[in-house]
Scaffold this motif. Structure first.
Motif, short mmCIF file in Angstrom:
data_model
loop_
_atom_site.label_atom_id
_atom_site.label_comp_id
_atom_site.label_asym_id
_atom_site.label_seq_id
_atom_site.Cartn_x
_atom_site.Cartn_y
_atom_site.Cartn_z
N CYS A 21 0.86 -1.18 0.00
CA CYS A 21 0.00 0.00 0.00
C CYS A 21 0.90 1.24 0.00
CB CYS A 21 -0.91 -0.01 1.23
SG CYS A 21 -2.02 1.40 1.31
N LYS A 51 -2.77 -1.04 -3.47
CA LYS A 51 -3.61 0.10 -3.13
C LYS A 51 -2.77 1.36 -2.98
CE LYS A 51 -7.28 1.55 0.00
NZ LYS A 51 -8.26 1.10 0.96
N ARG A 73 -8.40 1.25 -7.13
CA ARG A 73 -7.42 0.85 -6.11
C ARG A 73 -6.88 2.05 -5.34
NH1 ARG A 73 -2.62 -1.57 -8.16
NH2 ARG A 73 -2.78 -0.12 -9.87
#
Length: 111
Positions: A21, A51, A73
């Motif tokens: 992420c 993400k 995303r």
């Protein structure tokens, strides 16, 4: 109507599961440029991130919000959502200092 009622970004909980992420923060007094959101998408692609989250003290324009939505995303958290998260997660009543009231906000949201 307060900030939490009109926030167009995603002020809810932030979760990063299932991979890398990328989180980016922007402290600005105006609309975050769409180029910043596109740049985050580029970093996500380069790092094969699952993400991306872009947090700002200000707000996002329609172009940025639409782009993030299309990627599926990305999560954009504006100053309104940031203030809500700080209150919810840490019990901090943050002051968002901006020179003007952003679209969809009320003056009390900056206090």
């Amino acid at each position: 109507m307060g900030c939490g009622d009109t926030c167009r970004s995603s002020p809810g909980s932030v979760t990063c599961t299932g991979g890398l992420c990328i989180i980016q923060a922007k402290r600005t007094k105006n609309t975050v440029p769409a180029e910043a959101v596109r740049a985050l998408a580029g970093v996500m692609h380069d790092k094969a991130a699952a993400k991306g989250i872009l947090v700002t003290t200000a707000w996002f324009g329609k172009t940025s919000l639409d782009f993030a939505h299309r990627t599926g995303r990305m999560q954009l958290i504006d100053g309104c959502g940031l203030k809500a998260l700080l209150q919810e997660q840490l019990g901090i009543d943050a002051l968002i200092g901006l020179p003007k009231v952003p679209p969809g906000w009320v003056p009390e949201d900056l206090k």
